[in-house]
Enzyme design. Structure first.
Site, PDB file in Angstrom:
ATOM      1  N   SER A 144       5.566  -8.091  -3.397  1.00  0.00           N
ATOM      2  CA  SER A 144       5.161  -8.249  -1.988  1.00  0.00           C
ATOM      3  C   SER A 144       3.938  -9.149  -1.850  1.00  0.00           C
ATOM      4  O   SER A 144       3.874  -9.990  -0.939  1.00  0.00           O
ATOM      5  CB  SER A 144       4.898  -6.883  -1.340  1.00  0.00           C
ATOM      6  OG  SER A 144       4.073  -6.088  -2.161  1.00  0.00           O
ATOM      7  N   HIS A 192       6.331   0.581 -15.262  1.00  0.00           N
ATOM      8  CA  HIS A 192       5.605  -0.444 -14.489  1.00  0.00           C
ATOM      9  C   HIS A 192       5.589  -1.747 -15.280  1.00  0.00           C
ATOM     10  O   HIS A 192       5.605  -1.741 -16.513  1.00  0.00           O
ATOM     11  CB  HIS A 192       4.164   0.007 -14.211  1.00  0.00           C
ATOM     12  CG  HIS A 192       3.536  -0.737 -13.084  1.00  0.00           C
ATOM     13  ND1 HIS A 192       2.887  -1.940 -13.264  1.00  0.00           N
ATOM     14  CD2 HIS A 192       3.489  -0.481 -11.751  1.00  0.00           C
ATOM     15  CE1 HIS A 192       2.460  -2.377 -12.100  1.00  0.00           C
ATOM     16  NE2 HIS A 192       2.811  -1.513 -11.155  1.00  0.00           N
ATOM     17  N   ARG A 239      -3.193   5.626  -9.038  1.00  0.00           N
ATOM     18  CA  ARG A 239      -2.791   5.941  -7.663  1.00  0.00           C
ATOM     19  C   ARG A 239      -1.969   7.226  -7.668  1.00  0.00           C
ATOM     20  O   ARG A 239      -2.075   8.065  -6.777  1.00  0.00           O
ATOM     21  CB  ARG A 239      -1.986   4.787  -7.055  1.00  0.00           C
ATOM     22  CG  ARG A 239      -2.763   3.485  -6.971  1.00  0.00           C
ATOM     23  CD  ARG A 239      -1.890   2.321  -6.563  1.00  0.00           C
ATOM     24  NE  ARG A 239      -0.840   2.032  -7.532  1.00  0.00           N
ATOM     25  CZ  ARG A 239       0.090   1.082  -7.376  1.00  0.00           C
ATOM     26  NH1 ARG A 239       0.101   0.343  -6.276  1.00  0.00           N
ATOM     27  NH2 ARG A 239       1.008   0.870  -8.308  1.00  0.00           N
ATOM     28  N   HIS A 272      10.781  -2.218  -6.379  1.00  0.00           N
ATOM     29  CA  HIS A 272       9.410  -2.324  -5.848  1.00  0.00           C
ATOM     30  C   HIS A 272       9.189  -1.162  -4.876  1.00  0.00           C
ATOM     31  O   HIS A 272       9.289  -0.017  -5.264  1.00  0.00           O
ATOM     32  CB  HIS A 272       9.252  -3.719  -5.220  1.00  0.00           C
ATOM     33  CG  HIS A 272       7.846  -4.115  -4.871  1.00  0.00           C
ATOM     34  ND1 HIS A 272       6.733  -3.483  -5.347  1.00  0.00           N
ATOM     35  CD2 HIS A 272       7.369  -5.127  -4.068  1.00  0.00           C
ATOM     36  CE1 HIS A 272       5.635  -4.063  -4.866  1.00  0.00           C
ATOM     37  NE2 HIS A 272       5.997  -5.063  -4.078  1.00  0.00           N
TER      38      HIS A 272
END
Ligand code: NMX
Ligand code: MLT
Length: 438
Positions: A241, A317, A326, A271
């Site tokens: 993004s 990832h 996170r 994603h």
């Protein structure tokens, strides 16, 4: 000084710094590129630059040099809140240092003055079939707003290059102010709610106002919203993004064009869509056993997923090689706010079981959870159960980072992005030449 003044004051220093680096050391080699990388999605090729955030494979994200716990602790918070003002986070991303409470509140106040959404945006959303995924609705709404772009208007009028950053900042401030109301409207449309437009409450900050317009009354959801947008804001430049937004804006397309494109990239299951996929996976597990399964049952379920040729969403990832901080921040939030929620307990158990399964399988380079492994569970707990909507939430947060990057890209006059491609013949030729040379 306003956010804009603070930004402007830094530009001479940064422009000179970058100019000097390129002029004096432009030939210094930063990286080499292998054939595996050319065919392998350009993984780990160091070819982008941003000073807004950096993802260390073993530590995770730092925003302007600060870890997630630092940011949560140091940013100013609304009275009685456990999570910070998003206006303060935006100040940190754009300006580069921690704001005072006054500076954070000033950004929030500026947004309030820019928040009104033109009626035609709602008309565009309403005109699309109701089974449309929320991301196309969101992306189209952003694109519809392009006619408001000051950047596009000033460019047409013949703006000077040094001024590009200014309307880019103005457009970004205007768009960020409107996005929560647009996102909440899409949610209400998807929920077939009769009351589609909920007016923002001028007493509330950006994050809490989103919770208010979603009509989720719990105070915990206000804090979750602030935390969620903070965590999803930025993840350096190479993710789909951010990179898409940057690429599109490098053609001097304005932020409306660029972010709309970025959202379309976010919509992919590898994603941003992984958050809804992950919750689906957890609910499937839960439904199969009618309870939180035993460890061996969960292990078997994970193997069955892998043997069916599917990925375990929320795990792995492209850059990280440790638990995503996170994920850890959301896990901590869940431990305080919903320790007895069975889905939360299941997500916790998956964290204990799945990394070992992925390690044993030996394919994924990173067997650890990313942010998407748990974010949906927390939304679900507060009653936000339109799974398709979760990627919109991700996108709402992501705008903060990609717009900050785009403002800086224009401030530093970053050029059109245009890497070079080769043919397979050419690559084979390179291999042959190197063999002969050895
Ligand atoms: N489950 C099963 N297999 C996996 C997983 C996983 N969670 N993660 C990676 N692999 C496989 C991957 O499909 C690949 O298989 P193959 O060789 O057959 O093509 C192999 O392991 C090597 O992949 P990696 O190099 O470890 O991962 P890559 O950098 O290509 O991709 C992701 C990264 C994130 C796309 C990948 O880990 C994945 O598909 N994860 C699940 C989806 C997900 O959670 N996406 C969210 C990413 C974070 N976000 O917020 O956007
Ligand atoms: C992100 O936040 O963009 C994801 O973790 C994906 C990435 O960094 O590649």
């Amino acid at each position: 000084m306003s956010l804009k003044d603070k930004l402007e004051a830094q530009l001479p220093f940064w422009r000179e710094r970058v100019k000097k680096l390129v002029k004096d050391h432009g030939d210094v080699v930063v990286d080499e590129v292998t054939i595996s990388q050319v065919y392998g999605g350009m993984r780990n090729i160091k070819s982008l630059v941003t000073d807004i955030s950096y993802v260390d494979p073993n530590e995770g994200i730092r925003f302007r040099g600060y870890t997630i716990p630092d940011v949560i602790q140091m940013l100013p918070k609304p009275p009685g809140a456990s999570m910070p003002y998003i206006g303060g986070l935006y100040y940190l991303l754009v300006v580069g240092n921690m704001p005072t409470a006054e500076e954070a509140i000033n950004v929030e106040e500026e947004w309030k003055g820019r928040g009104e959404v033109p009626e035609y945006v709602y008309d565009v959303i309403d005109a699309m079939p109701c089974e449309t995924h929320p991301i196309p609705l969101f992306s189209q709404a952003v694109l519809a707003l392009q006619r408001e772009s000051l950047f596009a208007q000033r460019y047409k009028e013949g703006m000077r290059k040094e001024e590009y950053w200014e309307p880019m900042l103005e457009d970004s401030m205007n768009l960020v102010a409107k996005l929560p109301a647009i996102a909440a409207y899409i949610y209400r449309v998807k929920c077939k709610d009769v009351e589609l437009i909920i007016q923002p409450d001028p007493k509330l900050d950006w994050g809490a106002n989103f919770a208010h317009m979603m009509r989720v009354p719990e105070k915990g959801y206000q804090d979750l919203s602030r935390l969620y947008f903070l965590l999803h804001s930025d993840h350096e430049s190479g993710n789909v993004s951010a990179h898409t937004t940057h690429l599109v804006a490098s053609a001097l397309s304005d932020i409306y064009y660029a972010f709309s494109a970025g959202l379309n990239g976010l919509a992919g299951p590898l994603h941003g869509l992984a958050n809804q996929e992950s919750l689906h996976w957890l609910l499937d597990v839960y439904q199969k056993y009618g309870r939180v399964p035993r460890r061996e049952e969960l292990e078997k379920y994970a193997w069955d997923t892998l043997e069916a040729g599917q990925v375990i969403p929320g795990y792995g990832h492209a850059v990280l090689r440790k638990t995503d901080p996170r994920f850890a921040a959301l896990l901590d939030f869940g431990k305080v706010n919903m320790p007895d929620d069975p889905l939360f307990q299941l997500a916790n158990l998956v964290y204990e079981v799945v990394p070992n399964v992925l390690r044993e399988q030996g394919k994924a380079k990173d067997p650890w959870p990313n942010v998407d492994a748990i974010s949906g569970v927390l939304q679900y707990h507060y009653g936000v159960r339109e799974f398709d909507f979760y990627t919109v939430l991700f996108g709402l947060g992501r705008f903060l980072g990609v717009s900050a990057n785009t403002i800086w890209a224009r401030a530093l006059n970053q050029p059109l992005e245009r890497p070079k491609s080769l043919t397979t013949d050419m690559l084979e030729e390179i291999v042959q030449k190197q063999k002969v040379a050895q």
